[in-house]
Design a protein around this motif. Structure first.
Motif, short mmCIF file in Angstrom:
data_model
loop_
_atom_site.label_atom_id
_atom_site.label_comp_id
_atom_site.label_asym_id
_atom_site.label_seq_id
_atom_site.Cartn_x
_atom_site.Cartn_y
_atom_site.Cartn_z
N GLY A 103 0.76 -1.24 0.00
CA GLY A 103 0.00 0.00 0.00
C GLY A 103 0.79 1.28 0.00
O GLY A 103 0.20 2.36 0.10
N ILE A 104 2.13 1.24 -0.12
CA ILE A 104 2.94 2.46 -0.07
C ILE A 104 3.24 2.93 -1.50
O ILE A 104 3.74 2.15 -2.31
CB ILE A 104 4.26 2.23 0.67
N THR A 105 2.93 4.19 -1.80
CA THR A 105 3.27 4.75 -3.10
C THR A 105 4.13 5.99 -2.93
O THR A 105 4.00 6.73 -1.94
CB THR A 105 2.01 5.10 -3.92
N ASP A 106 4.99 6.22 -3.90
CA ASP A 106 5.95 7.31 -3.88
C ASP A 106 5.31 8.56 -4.47
O ASP A 106 4.86 8.54 -5.62
CB ASP A 106 7.18 6.89 -4.69
N GLY A 113 12.02 17.02 -1.17
CA GLY A 113 13.24 16.31 -0.82
C GLY A 113 13.30 14.90 -1.34
O GLY A 113 14.27 14.19 -1.10
N GLY A 114 12.26 14.45 -2.04
CA GLY A 114 12.24 13.12 -2.64
C GLY A 114 11.68 12.04 -1.76
O GLY A 114 11.41 10.93 -2.22
N LEU A 115 11.47 12.30 -0.45
CA LEU A 115 10.93 11.28 0.45
C LEU A 115 9.55 11.72 0.94
O LEU A 115 9.41 12.35 1.99
CB LEU A 115 11.86 11.05 1.64
N SER A 116 8.54 11.42 0.16
CA SER A 116 7.16 11.70 0.51
C SER A 116 6.32 10.56 -0.02
O SER A 116 6.50 10.13 -1.17
CB SER A 116 6.71 13.04 -0.08
N PHE A 117 5.40 10.06 0.80
CA PHE A 117 4.69 8.83 0.45
C PHE A 117 3.20 8.96 0.76
O PHE A 117 2.76 9.82 1.54
CB PHE A 117 5.26 7.64 1.23
N PRO A 611 -9.11 12.04 -1.72
CA PRO A 611 -7.96 12.94 -1.56
C PRO A 611 -6.93 12.73 -2.67
O PRO A 611 -6.81 11.62 -3.22
CB PRO A 611 -7.38 12.56 -0.20
N LEU A 612 -6.20 13.78 -3.00
CA LEU A 612 -5.21 13.68 -4.07
C LEU A 612 -4.09 12.71 -3.70
O LEU A 612 -3.78 12.52 -2.52
CB LEU A 612 -4.65 15.05 -4.44
N ASP A 613 -3.50 12.09 -4.71
CA ASP A 613 -2.36 11.18 -4.59
C ASP A 613 -2.69 9.88 -3.88
O ASP A 613 -1.79 9.17 -3.41
CB ASP A 613 -1.18 11.85 -3.86
N VAL A 614 -3.97 9.50 -3.80
CA VAL A 614 -4.37 8.26 -3.12
C VAL A 614 -4.93 7.27 -4.14
O VAL A 614 -6.04 7.44 -4.64
CB VAL A 614 -5.42 8.53 -2.02
N PRO A 615 -4.17 6.22 -4.48
CA PRO A 615 -4.70 5.18 -5.37
C PRO A 615 -5.58 4.21 -4.58
O PRO A 615 -5.33 3.94 -3.40
CB PRO A 615 -3.45 4.48 -5.89
N HIS A 638 1.83 -2.51 -9.71
CA HIS A 638 0.65 -1.82 -10.25
C HIS A 638 0.20 -0.75 -9.27
O HIS A 638 0.08 -0.98 -8.07
CB HIS A 638 -0.50 -2.82 -10.46
N VAL A 639 -0.03 0.44 -9.79
CA VAL A 639 -0.60 1.55 -9.02
C VAL A 639 -1.85 2.02 -9.75
O VAL A 639 -1.80 2.34 -10.94
CB VAL A 639 0.41 2.71 -8.88
N GLY A 640 -2.96 2.03 -9.03
CA GLY A 640 -4.24 2.37 -9.64
C GLY A 640 -4.38 3.85 -9.92
O GLY A 640 -3.51 4.68 -9.63
#
Length: 709
Positions: A103-106, A113-117, A611-615, A638-640
């Motif tokens: 369940g973790i997506t980048d 800074g490149g580290l946000s999930f 919410p945005l950025d939530v597959p 796979h990311v929906g």
């Protein structure tokens, strides 16, 4: 090729060593007492990763609880990606490795800074915490860049759902913890050399061993460089990690660590789209300036002493100093102007962060009867200076294809804008109580308090604010058999409405938002070595998020709410000889229950939107086949579908990416590995930034040589 280590140890950029000196001086009486007695050599430590083909259910988790429970015993969803898996899959960055967890997506970018999930329906550095060996660096202006590369780490663990009892505020969605490799008195060395497409090179070395009768060490160094596949796509970085362990007897241990990291990531801020339509022909274009800069420098010093006072009590103290210096000089906003065959550029930003964090954790552990309990106090002082050229003026127009990048220029001066001084204190207690052979009760409580003082250096008013929050969890594990456990838990946590140490006047009156989770699950080891599997069902409700007053759209208030609910399945199986499968799938529903956004002069409801950025669907699958000295591996991710705005008008299409690995073990010391990422060379948007699409990397091929001595 050069690696950025040469300026590391100049006197000007070394921080104060006071925290290490204080911790070391505090340990001297113990060391003296230990040395005056007959020396009892420390036991030989043999550290082994989890058994291949398992989820590591019987390994102690250092990230989900401080009581030393195994993953099977812990009434929570815990997952891990270990060093062997990272090597097999070619995950050289922590952010790559962690997206293999359920369940973790980048959703990281240069601006974060490149580290946000994204995790369990909640996103960003204010809801998904990042730690290294259990210590979190506080997030300023939504930025987290450390740890970068995965070299030197034994595993990366995830505690899914609210983690405030262990890590404090900003962890309602999940907490990711990178666990370092430990020193050992058994001498061992390892090295890695890699060459790949687009001018990619990597070099990693690591060593551990004994120093005299009571000391051991661990040193890891890593460097990388890539020319890149798009304009201005070059990046480079390096780090040095070191730890010295003094263990004069079996009751006392002192670890001293010193690390430095320097990263210069790709200067890419996304690709403009045509009203949501991705243009594959722009994949290799970059619209930044020729002289653009992204630079992160991190220094970390740490001292940890542990004293086993008797059979029941253990006392530990950990002092640390963290320093982050970051600089951005970029053009960050691009819009297509198709009739003119141009891209219009704006947001000429120069930003600098100077962050220093000094902290201490004092903890007592009790093991007596059926109890494994911890009691602790954490304190930290964080000084943060934000320098920028707001209001970020400057504009230009360049060709859509093969643009002349030009130089960065802004009419706005770059000045220090504000300083903040934040004092953090937390008190926590946690108890794992074994109720007979089949039941275990885990209860924990934590109180956090943050005193923030902001000094405006140019304009505005200085202010002070104190934020506080309580978090707790109660979980019950039932062992049906030795191999099967069921669990249920309720937990609470809290998130700041914005990065706490860069709190501004507009958000100064807001309290911490509150999250509550209910979760049930099962963890099982299958008979005859078939493997392990787990399932978790959860619901998280979060209240007091910032929304717009429905009667006055210009006014921001607290009172919004959202929820997420879903299921996470994970398995590691060896169904046939020479075959091994690892995979997970997450299905979730996330919605706003109450949220208003300003559109013009009106407050428009987003209730029922995602919410945005939530597959809603994320899945990973890896298959491995081994015959003789060869192993072939194939992975799918796979990311929906996701939305790039809370109005749900801009969609990011679902994508599936295939990776592969072919390994040949020449002998016990040497392995050659051919890695392929994004085998089909798929063009896809992994996330957005400033309404631009951040495109996933194209096909990448690497040849890696691994050595162990």
């Amino acid at each position: 090729m050069s690696y950025p280590f040469s300026p590391v140890f100049s006197r000007s950029n070394l921080p104060s060593l006071r925290p290490l000196f204080v911790a070391t001086l505090g340990a001297l009486p113990w060391l003296a007492a230990a040395q005056s007695a007959p020396v009892q050599l420390a036991p030989v430590e043999v550290s082994a990763g989890r058994e291949v083909g398992t989820l590591g259910l019987d390994h102690a988790t250092t990230s989900a609880t401080r009581t030393g429970l195994t993953a099977r015993e812990t009434p929570a969803s815990v997952s891990a990606v270990d060093a062997q898996q990272m090597r097999e899959r070619g995950d050289f960055q922590v952010r790559e490795a962690i997206t293999r967890a359920p369940g973790i997506t980048d959703i990281g970018s240069g601006g974060t800074g490149g580290l946000s999930f994204s995790a369990r329906g909640y996103t960003g550095t204010n809801s998904v915490g990042i730690a290294e060996d259990g210590v979190r660096v506080q997030t300023g202006a939504g930025t987290q860049n450390y740890p970068g590369s995965s070299w030197g780490y034994e595993r990366v663990e995830v505690l899914h759902g609210p983690a405030s009892v262990v890590y404090g505020s900003g962890t309602v969605g999940a907490t990711i913890n990178a666990v370092r490799k430990e020193p050992s008195r058994v001498a061992a060395q390892e090295a890695m050399v890699a060459l790949g497409s687009d001018g990619l090179t990597r070099l990693g070395v690591g060593a551990t061993g004994a120093l005299g009768e009571i000391a051991s060490y661990r040193v890891d160094a890593y460097g990388t460089h890539i020319d890149g596949y798009r304009d201005l796509g070059n990046s480079q970085g390096g780090k040095l990690m070191s730890r010295l362990r003094l263990q004069p007897n079996s009751e006392f241990k002192l670890d001293l660590s010193a690390d430095y990291s320097l990263q210069r990531p790709e200067r890419y801020w996304g690709t403009p789209h045509d009203n949501g339509r991705l243009l594959p022909e722009l994949r290799r274009e970059n619209y930044n300036a020729d002289d653009s800069v992204i630079r992160y420098a991190d220094t970390r010093l740490r001292a940890r002493a542990e004293w086993q006072m008797n059979a029941a009590w253990t006392l530990s103290n950990e002092a640390y100093y963290l320093e982050s210096k970051r600089r951005w000089l970029n053009i960050e906003n691009y819009k297509l102007n198709l009739p003119a065959n141009r891209v219009d550029r704006s947001d000429y930003l120069e930003i600098q962060h100077d962050l220093e964090q000094t902290g201490n954790r004092l903890e007592a552990s009790l093991k007596q009867g059926g109890h494994r309990a911890v009691f602790g106090w954490e304190t930290a002082r964080v000084n943060f200076r934000h320098t920028n050229n707001a209001p970020y003026g400057g504009s230009s127009s360049v060709a859509i294809r093969n643009p002349a990048h030009g130089q960065w220029f802004s009419p706005d001066p770059t000045l220090p804008k504000f300083d903040t001084a934040t004092t953090l204190n937390a008190f926590y207690a946690e108890d794992a109580w074994q109720l007979g052979e089949r039941w275990l009760l885990l209860a924990g409580f934590r109180h956090d308090r943050a005193a923030i003082n902001r000094d405006e250096l140019v304009s505005g008013s200085d202010f002070s604010r104190t934020l506080q929050g309580n978090s707790w969890r109660l979980g019950l594990t039932h062992f049906l058999t030795r191999d099967t456990s069921l669990y249920a838990q309720v937990a609470s946590g809290h998130d700041p409405v914005t990065s706490m140490i860069s709190l501004n006047l507009a958000n100064a009156d807001f309290k911490l938002s509150r999250g509550r989770q209910v979760e049930v699950g099962i963890k099982q080891t299958l008979a005859q070595g078939l493997g392990e599997w787990s399932a978790a069902f959860y619901r998280i409700d979060k209240d007091d998020i910032v929304t717009r007053d429905p009667n006055n759209a210009a006014l921001s208030v607290q009172g919004g709410s959202q929820f997420s609910q879903g299921i996470e399945l994970a398995a590691a199986l060896t169904p046939w000889q020479n075959w091994r499968f690892e995979g997970n799938i997450t299905r979730l529903q996330a919605e706003f229950k109450d949220l208003n956004e300003r559109v013009g002069a009106a407050a428009v409801s987003r209730a029922g939107n995602t919410p945005l950025d939530v597959p809603e669907l994320v899945a990973n699958l890896w298959g491995h086949y081994r015959v003789g000295a060869w192993q072939a591996s194939l992975g799918l991710r796979h990311v929906g579908q996701r939305f790039a705005d809370n109005a749900n008008t801009l969609r990011l299409a679902a994508y599936t990416v295939a990776d592969a690995s072919l390994a040949w073990q020449l002998n016990r010391q040497t392995t050659l590995r051919l890695l392929g990422r994004n085998l089909a060379d798929k063009v896809y948007a992994s996330r957005t930034y400033n309404n631009q699409f951040i495109l996933g990397e194209p096909r990448r091929v690497e040849l890696v040589a691994e050595f162990k001595f």
